[in-house]
Design a protein around this motif. Structure first.
Motif, PDB file in Angstrom:
ATOM      1  N   TRP A 125       0.793  -1.227   0.000  1.00 22.70           N
ATOM      2  CA  TRP A 125       0.000   0.000   0.000  1.00 22.70           C
ATOM      3  C   TRP A 125       0.832   1.288   0.000  1.00 22.70           C
ATOM      4  N   PRO A 126       1.851   1.456   0.865  1.00 21.87           N
ATOM      5  CA  PRO A 126       2.629   2.703   0.835  1.00 21.87           C
ATOM      6  C   PRO A 126       3.333   2.931  -0.507  1.00 21.87           C
ATOM      7  N   SER A 127       3.859   1.866  -1.077  1.00 23.31           N
ATOM      8  CA  SER A 127       4.523   1.990  -2.379  1.00 23.31           C
ATOM      9  C   SER A 127       3.528   2.417  -3.448  1.00 23.31           C
ATOM     10  N   LEU A 128       2.349   1.853  -3.378  1.00 28.38           N
ATOM     11  CA  LEU A 128       1.285   2.185  -4.332  1.00 28.38           C
ATOM     12  C   LEU A 128       0.866   3.645  -4.186  1.00 28.38           C
ATOM     13  N   GLU A 129       0.694   4.092  -2.952  1.00 27.29           N
ATOM     14  CA  GLU A 129       0.298   5.478  -2.697  1.00 27.29           C
ATOM     15  C   GLU A 129       1.395   6.450  -3.133  1.00 27.29           C
ATOM     16  N   SER A 130       2.646   6.078  -2.873  1.00 27.59           N
ATOM     17  CA  SER A 130       3.769   6.916  -3.288  1.00 27.59           C
ATOM     18  C   SER A 130       3.786   7.077  -4.811  1.00 27.59           C
ATOM     19  N   ALA A 131       3.611   5.963  -5.519  1.00 31.29           N
ATOM     20  CA  ALA A 131       3.587   6.017  -6.991  1.00 31.29           C
ATOM     21  C   ALA A 131       2.405   6.857  -7.480  1.00 31.29           C
ATOM     22  N   ARG A 132       1.251   6.711  -6.842  1.00 31.09           N
ATOM     23  CA  ARG A 132       0.066   7.473  -7.250  1.00 31.09           C
ATOM     24  C   ARG A 132       0.298   8.971  -7.062  1.00 31.09           C
ATOM     25  N   GLU A 133       0.869   9.354  -5.917  1.00 31.88           N
ATOM     26  CA  GLU A 133       1.128  10.770  -5.656  1.00 31.88           C
ATOM     27  C   GLU A 133       2.158  11.321  -6.640  1.00 31.88           C
ATOM     28  N   THR A 134       3.172  10.530  -6.965  1.00 36.44           N
ATOM     29  CA  THR A 134       4.187  10.972  -7.925  1.00 36.44           C
ATOM     30  C   THR A 134       3.569  11.178  -9.298  1.00 36.44           C
ATOM     31  N   VAL A 135       2.748  10.224  -9.729  1.00 40.75           N
ATOM     32  CA  VAL A 135       2.084  10.363 -11.035  1.00 40.75           C
ATOM     33  C   VAL A 135       1.206  11.606 -11.046  1.00 40.75           C
ATOM     34  N   GLU A 136       0.469  11.836  -9.973  1.00 38.74           N
ATOM     35  CA  GLU A 136      -0.409  13.014  -9.917  1.00 38.74           C
ATOM     36  C   GLU A 136       0.392  14.307  -9.971  1.00 38.74           C
ATOM     37  N   SER A 137       1.511  14.367  -9.242  1.00 38.06           N
ATOM     38  CA  SER A 137       2.311  15.593  -9.273  1.00 38.06           C
ATOM     39  C   SER A 137       2.962  15.799 -10.635  1.00 38.06           C
ATOM     40  N   PHE A 138       3.441  14.720 -11.274  1.00 41.28           N
ATOM     41  CA  PHE A 138       3.988  14.839 -12.626  1.00 41.28           C
ATOM     42  C   PHE A 138       2.902  15.283 -13.604  1.00 41.28           C
ATOM     43  N   TRP A 139       1.696  14.712 -13.433  1.00 40.31           N
ATOM     44  CA  TRP A 139       0.571  15.059 -14.306  1.00 40.31           C
ATOM     45  C   TRP A 139       0.257  16.554 -14.177  1.00 40.31           C
ATOM     46  N   GLN A 140       0.214  17.065 -12.947  1.00 43.10           N
ATOM     47  CA  GLN A 140      -0.077  18.476 -12.735  1.00 43.10           C
ATOM     48  C   GLN A 140       1.025  19.353 -13.307  1.00 43.10           C
ATOM     49  N   ALA A 141       2.279  18.934 -13.118  1.00 41.51           N
ATOM     50  CA  ALA A 141       3.396  19.704 -13.672  1.00 41.51           C
ATOM     51  C   ALA A 141       3.341  19.724 -15.193  1.00 41.51           C
ATOM     52  N   GLN A 142       3.041  18.576 -15.782  1.00 42.07           N
ATOM     53  CA  GLN A 142       2.986  18.477 -17.243  1.00 42.07           C
ATOM     54  C   GLN A 142       1.851  19.333 -17.807  1.00 42.07           C
ATOM     55  N   THR A 143       0.677  19.282 -17.170  1.00 40.58           N
ATOM     56  CA  THR A 143      -0.446  20.085 -17.658  1.00 40.58           C
ATOM     57  C   THR A 143      -0.189  21.574 -17.432  1.00 40.58           C
ATOM     58  N   ALA A 144       0.484  21.932 -16.332  1.00 39.04           N
ATOM     59  CA  ALA A 144       0.826  23.342 -16.104  1.00 39.04           C
ATOM     60  C   ALA A 144       1.793  23.837 -17.173  1.00 39.04           C
ATOM     61  N   LEU A 145       2.773  22.993 -17.521  1.00 44.13           N
ATOM     62  CA  LEU A 145       3.709  23.377 -18.588  1.00 44.13           C
ATOM     63  C   LEU A 145       3.005  23.504 -19.936  1.00 44.13           C
ATOM     64  N   ALA A 146       2.090  22.580 -20.209  1.00 48.12           N
ATOM     65  CA  ALA A 146       1.335  22.644 -21.468  1.00 48.12           C
ATOM     66  C   ALA A 146       0.487  23.905 -21.510  1.00 48.12           C
ATOM     67  N   THR A 147      -0.128  24.267 -20.386  1.00 52.34           N
ATOM     68  CA  THR A 147      -0.927  25.497 -20.316  1.00 52.34           C
ATOM     69  C   THR A 147      -0.044  26.715 -20.528  1.00 52.34           C
ATOM     70  N   GLN A 148       1.146  26.712 -19.919  1.00 54.35           N
ATOM     71  CA  GLN A 148       2.070  27.834 -20.092  1.00 54.35           C
ATOM     72  C   GLN A 148       2.502  27.976 -21.548  1.00 54.35           C
ATOM     73  N   ARG A 149       2.793  26.843 -22.214  1.00 59.78           N
ATOM     74  CA  ARG A 149       3.182  26.901 -23.628  1.00 59.78           C
ATOM     75  C   ARG A 149       2.033  27.421 -24.488  1.00 59.78           C
ATOM     76  N   THR A 150       0.797  26.985 -24.169  1.00 63.53           N
ATOM     77  CA  THR A 150      -0.368  27.469 -24.909  1.00 63.53           C
ATOM     78  C   THR A 150      -0.536  28.972 -24.711  1.00 63.53           C
ATOM     79  N   ASN A 151      -0.380  29.434 -23.469  1.00 61.25           N
ATOM     80  CA  ASN A 151      -0.487  30.868 -23.189  1.00 61.25           C
ATOM     81  C   ASN A 151       0.577  31.668 -23.937  1.00 61.25           C
ATOM     82  N   ASP A 152       1.797  31.143 -23.979  1.00 58.55           N
ATOM     83  CA  ASP A 152       2.871  31.829 -24.710  1.00 58.55           C
ATOM     84  C   ASP A 152       2.550  31.905 -26.201  1.00 58.55           C
ATOM     85  N   ALA A 153       2.022  30.815 -26.757  1.00 62.52           N
ATOM     86  CA  ALA A 153       1.665  30.809 -28.182  1.00 62.52           C
ATOM     87  C   ALA A 153       0.550  31.815 -28.468  1.00 62.52           C
ATOM     88  N   ILE A 154      -0.451  31.863 -27.583  1.00 68.38           N
ATOM     89  CA  ILE A 154      -1.555  32.817 -27.773  1.00 68.38           C
ATOM     90  C   ILE A 154      -1.042  34.245 -27.660  1.00 68.38           C
TER      91      ILE A 154
END
Length: 199
Positions: A125-154
């Motif tokens: 369970w702890p390993s699973l939760e750690s992986a889930r939190e890491t994926v979520e933080s990477f996902w948020q970072a990736q979407t924030a970067l994608a949003t920033q690139r879109t804003n720069d293009a606009i």
């Protein structure tokens, strides 16, 4: 289960029992041991999967901030895999808890087996939760970067539009074929229009 509907850990257990007749005989004498062995085999098979997920996350970590096109797809696949494993482990937790109650009623000395299974679940369970939190933080970072690139293009497209729209308007006005258009009768009309457009 895999796409084919087979359970690879149980296939390995069947092969092991086929090779080792003594172990098969020992297990078949006690139904609680058979059940425990099946559950333990399935739970232990989760560890290599979790290790592979953590290795994949380490690889993805290098790509998250560099904008690789495949990063979002890889994160999405890991996210789905983790959701599936979480559901399985949550069910295993519940089943193991209920199994403990049944074992206490019908099988003597089975508390150690249940405790052993619960330890496996609690180790996962702890390993699973750690992986889930890491994926979520990477996902948020990736979407924030994608949003920033879109804003720069606009922003860039807006700046281009702000610059070209007045020039296009002036050019459209001076190409009208009507009388009274300024600078059309002047010998330096072309340069005067260019000056107006630049100014």
């Amino acid at each position: 289960t895999s796409v084919t509907g087979k359970l690879p850990p149980l296939d390995l257990l069947r092969e092991r029992l086929t090779r080792d007749g003594g172990e098969r005989t020992r297990l078949l004498q006690d139904a609680s041991k058979v059940t425990s062995e099946i559950l333990e085999t399935c739970l232990v098979a989760t560890f290599p999967t979790l290790r592979a997920i953590h290795e994949e996350l380490h690889e993805i970590e290098d790509h998250v901030f560099h904008g690789h096109a495949t990063t979002l797809a890889r994160l999405l696949a890991l996210r789905q895999e983790l959701i599936t494993i979480r559901h399985v482990i949550m069910e295993a937790r519940a089943v193991t808890g209920r199994l403990g109650e049944v074992y206490r009623k019908f099988f003597s000395g089975s508390d150690d087996q249940v405790a052993h299974l619960l330890r496996h679940v609690e180790d996962i369970w702890p390993s699973l939760e750690s992986a889930r939190e890491t994926v979520e933080s990477f996902w948020q970072a990736q979407t924030a970067l994608a949003t920033q690139r879109t804003n720069d293009a606009i922003k860039t497209l807006t700046m281009i539009a702000v610059i070209t729209f007045p020039l296009t308007l002036v050019a459209a006005i001076f190409t009208m074929r009507v009388g009274g258009v300024p600078f059309t009768e002047s010998n330096n009309g072309f340069w005067e229009v260019i000056g107006v457009m630049v100014g």
